[in-house]
Write a protein that holds these residues in place. Structure first.
Motif, PDB file in Angstrom:
ATOM      1  N   LYS A 136     -11.108  -3.632  -3.702  1.00 43.59           N
ATOM      2  CA  LYS A 136      -9.814  -3.415  -2.532  1.00 43.59           C
ATOM      3  C   LYS A 136      -8.420  -1.876  -1.939  1.00 43.59           C
ATOM      4  O   LYS A 136      -8.546  -2.057  -0.537  1.00 43.59           O
ATOM      5  CB  LYS A 136      -8.732  -4.590  -3.352  1.00 43.59           C
ATOM      6  N   ASN A 150      -8.630   3.977   6.323  1.00 46.13           N
ATOM      7  CA  ASN A 150     -10.022   3.176   5.755  1.00 46.13           C
ATOM      8  C   ASN A 150     -11.362   3.763   5.958  1.00 46.13           C
ATOM      9  O   ASN A 150     -11.951   4.548   6.609  1.00 46.13           O
ATOM     10  CB  ASN A 150     -10.013   1.797   7.227  1.00 46.13           C
ATOM     11  N   ARG A 192      -1.041  -8.158  -7.660  1.00 46.67           N
ATOM     12  CA  ARG A 192      -2.715  -8.480  -7.920  1.00 46.67           C
ATOM     13  C   ARG A 192      -3.579  -7.873  -9.108  1.00 46.67           C
ATOM     14  O   ARG A 192      -3.483  -6.745  -9.990  1.00 46.67           O
ATOM     15  CB  ARG A 192      -2.907  -7.156  -6.739  1.00 46.67           C
ATOM     16  N   GLU A 206       0.622  -1.944  -0.377  1.00 40.45           N
ATOM     17  CA  GLU A 206      -0.514  -0.312  -0.019  1.00 40.45           C
ATOM     18  C   GLU A 206       1.112   0.923   0.637  1.00 40.45           C
ATOM     19  O   GLU A 206       0.582   2.169  -0.827  1.00 40.45           O
ATOM     20  CB  GLU A 206      -0.616  -0.009   1.254  1.00 40.45           C
ATOM     21  N   LEU A 211      -9.201  -5.607  -9.649  1.00 44.05           N
ATOM     22  CA  LEU A 211      -9.450  -6.367  -7.782  1.00 44.05           C
ATOM     23  C   LEU A 211      -8.954  -4.668  -7.198  1.00 44.05           C
ATOM     24  O   LEU A 211      -9.251  -4.271  -5.866  1.00 44.05           O
ATOM     25  CB  LEU A 211      -8.846  -7.358  -7.578  1.00 44.05           C
ATOM     26  N   GLU A 212      -7.956  -3.974  -7.823  1.00 45.00           N
ATOM     27  CA  GLU A 212      -7.649  -2.927  -7.309  1.00 45.00           C
ATOM     28  C   GLU A 212      -8.613  -1.638  -7.262  1.00 45.00           C
ATOM     29  O   GLU A 212      -8.245  -1.347  -5.849  1.00 45.00           O
ATOM     30  CB  GLU A 212      -6.300  -1.978  -8.274  1.00 45.00           C
ATOM     31  N   ARG A 252     -11.037   2.424  -4.547  1.00 48.67           N
ATOM     32  CA  ARG A 252     -12.844   2.339  -4.380  1.00 48.67           C
ATOM     33  C   ARG A 252     -13.308   3.493  -3.929  1.00 48.67           C
ATOM     34  O   ARG A 252     -14.688   3.759  -5.145  1.00 48.67           O
ATOM     35  CB  ARG A 252     -12.653   1.640  -3.019  1.00 48.67           C
TER      36      ARG A 252
END
Length: 616
Positions: free
Chosen positions: A360, A615, A352, A26, A356-357, A365
């Motif tokens: 996730k 988050n 990855r 990350e 999906l990146e 996102r």
């Protein structure tokens, strides 16, 4: 009472980073995204000259003048606007570089050819979409699906929306392989061939299911072209006009929509003596002509230099770029910067799947949430109800067929003319502010149009005038707002390393809901009546306003580093910020109090080299 000279400050809940990223991967993403904002930052001029020379010699770019161009071009690529500080440039070269900023639209003829190609390709797109507007008045009766039964209304919607079904599930996802195999020009040529063949095919069908097949094939022309042409424009245009040129996709698509309405009106009175339905067949087939024109001259334009570089054809990329710029220095500069970006992108091997990146990684996102919101609302604001069914709507209002087609043409003219100011307003007012302003106005226009059907038919002129006025007002507020914003926003919200996947998802989303809109409108109109059907989409415009307020951050004028920060703000923080903006608006503009706008986030310059994560 507020004391004189005192300034109120709205309650602030600035987002403060709490803890570092949990994994090295990350942290790597954040560092690499920041690096992509300017991969040449931090190098000295001497280092850049050496890098430029090494690149030119390794790829055998030409003679000594070309190697010199790359030496200086590498330095200029670091900061193009500071050309005056670069040693070794001649006065003539400085003059050429200066004209980039003082005469932005002074470009080589090949660049004007690319602009014409992109504009005409967009017009093909628009015409493909709207010739069916007038043709369906006739062919649905010839195909036996013109009654008011549930079967007929669903079949009319299915036939009209067939291209967008293909786009959503097949066409858009062919963008990546088509571009890899055939290049930008090849993809444009192939998609325009699909468009031309399918449009001609539509003029010869005799059943509703054969019309469905022909229009489904048309989706292979619409889907990949809608993603490829803006990409081709961005990769060939100089930085000074890149944004304006990419924005013109929407404007010239609107122009094509207008030409489609005009073709419907032109062929309305064609006599059907020996060929049944000759008028609507001419309408449907007429959309092939701009596609044929594109096919004839697409290869007269240079291929995208970026595509050549992705194929490791560096010298051909340089030759292509030289035809698109006035001077070798400019070509070398832009090509070397493109090379450094590609190198940075290729270094993003984070283990990855890219799709999906999007889900996730929290930063991606949130960008996807905002992008999908505006793409969804581009359709569910109801615009293509008018674009595809305006003639039917005006016939429902008791217009004569020629008057209905003429009113549709008027809507197309408004949609095109009002798209032109968006080139300037989108960077002046901002993406989010434009949508927050126009969504309530679009809602009012939809409610006004629907409720105008309650005016008694005895007041014929007033009824017709209000219905036309409502649709025109909708076009006036849609064209500079929800029209151009979604594609622009989606193209800039994602980090570069997942941008192509994000754009594929965005285009698939807009075409899928375009299909939903087209296939359901005839049945919606039959079930809800015109009043309820327009009120349905008027209500969705209000829903869209809340979605934009809560979930869509502003991206205007921000670098990639700043966008990483913007989309690192948790969704709940941004939603609360959006709700507080309502209070700010009331106090500032209604109560006329001197209130400062809240700043949700600030540049993290004080926390340099400290990677932080958040988050949702």
């Amino acid at each position: 009472m507020k004391q004189k000279g005192k300034v109120d400050v709205t309650p602030s809940e600035k987002f403060v980073p709490q803890r570092p990223f949990g994994t090295a991967a990350e942290r790597a993403r954040r560092n690499l995204n920041a690096k992509l904002s300017n991969p040449l930052a931090g190098f000295s001029h001497t280092e850049l000259r050496n890098q430029g020379r090494t690149f030119a010699e390794f790829h055998e770019m030409g003679d000594g003048s070309d190697i010199r161009a790359f030496e200086l071009g590498a330095v200029l690529a670091q900061s193009p606007e500071r050309y005056a500080n670069v040693a070794g440039l001649t006065s003539q070269e400085k003059q050429v570089l200066s004209r980039e900023f003082t005469h932005r639209w002074s470009q080589p003829w090949k660049m004007y050819g690319v602009i014409a190609l992109c504009s005409l390709s967009a017009a093909v797109q628009g015409m493909d979409e709207t010739v069916v507007n007038g043709a369906q008045i006739f062919y649905k009766y010839q195909f036996g699906i013109g009654d008011d039964s549930s079967r007929s209304t669903w079949l009319v919607g299915l036939v009209n929306s067939a291209p967008y079904l293909c786009c959503a599930f097949i066409g858009c996802w062919l963008t990546v392989p088509f571009n890899h195999w055939f290049g930008r020009r090849g993809t444009i040529f192939i998609t325009c061939c699909f468009s031309a063949i399918a449009c001609l095919w539509q003029g010869f069908v005799s059943t509703w299911w054969s019309m469905f097949i022909a229009r489904f094939i048309l989706g292979f022309g619409i889907g990949p072209k809608s993603a490829t042409v803006p990409m081709y424009a961005a990769e060939t245009a100089p930085p000074s006009i890149r944004g304006a040129l990419v924005m013109q996709w929407q404007m010239w698509t609107a122009f094509g929509l207008m030409i489609g309405y005009a073709a419907d009106l032109i062929f309305y009175n064609v006599e059907s003596s020996t060929i049944v339905g000759l008028n609507w067949r001419c309408m449907m087939a007429s959309a092939m002509f701009p596609a044929v024109v594109v096919c004839c001259f697409v290869f007269a334009c240079p291929e995208s230099p970026r595509w050549y570089m992705s194929q490791k054809q560096y010298y051909r990329a340089y030759q292509s770029m030289c035809t698109l710029r006035h001077h070798k220095i400019q070509a070398a500069r832009d090509l070397y910067y493109m090379h450094t970006l590609l190198e940075a992108e290729s270094s993003m091997k984070l283990g990855r799947n890219k799709l999906l990146e999007l889900i996730k990684v929290p930063r991606n996102r949130r960008a996807m949430l905002a992008s999908q919101t505006v793409m969804f609302m581009q359709q569910f604001c109801g615009v293509n109800v008018i674009a595809y069914y305006s003639s039917e709507i005006f016939l429902e209002a008791k217009f004569s067929p020629p008057a209905a087609l003429g009113a549709s043409l008027g809507w197309g003219v408004i949609n095109w003319l009002l798209a032109i100011p968006a080139i300037y307003t989108i960077d002046t007012f901002g993406r989010r502010n434009l949508l927050l302003l126009t969504f309530p106005l679009m809602s009012l226009a939809m409610f006004f149009t629907g409720f105008s059907f309650w005016i008694p038919e005895s007041s014929h002129n007033a009824r017709l005038g209000c219905i036309v006025l409502g649709t025109y007002l909708f076009g006036i507020v849609y064209s500079p707002g929800e029209g151009p914003v979604p594609f622009t926003y989606s193209a800039e919200a994602y980090p570069l390393y997942v941008r192509s996947y994000g754009m594929a998802l965005a285009t698939a989303t807009t075409w899928f809901f375009n299909f939903i809109l087209g296939v359901t409108w005839p049945s919606l109109l039959a079930a809800f009546t015109a009043q309820g059907a327009f009120a349905w989409y008027g209500s969705w415009c209000l829903v869209g306003w809340w979605l934009v307020l809560l979930f869509m951050p502003e991206t205007k004028g921000k670098t990639l580093e700043e966008l990483d920060q913007v989309f690192s703000v948790p969704t709940r923080f941004h939603a609360r910020y959006g709700l507080r903006q309502i209070g700010y608006f009331v106090r500032r503009y209604l109560l006329r109090r001197d209130v400062r706008p809240e700043v949700l986030y600030e540049r993290e310059e004080l926390a340099a080299d400290q990677d932080v994560g958040f988050n949702t």
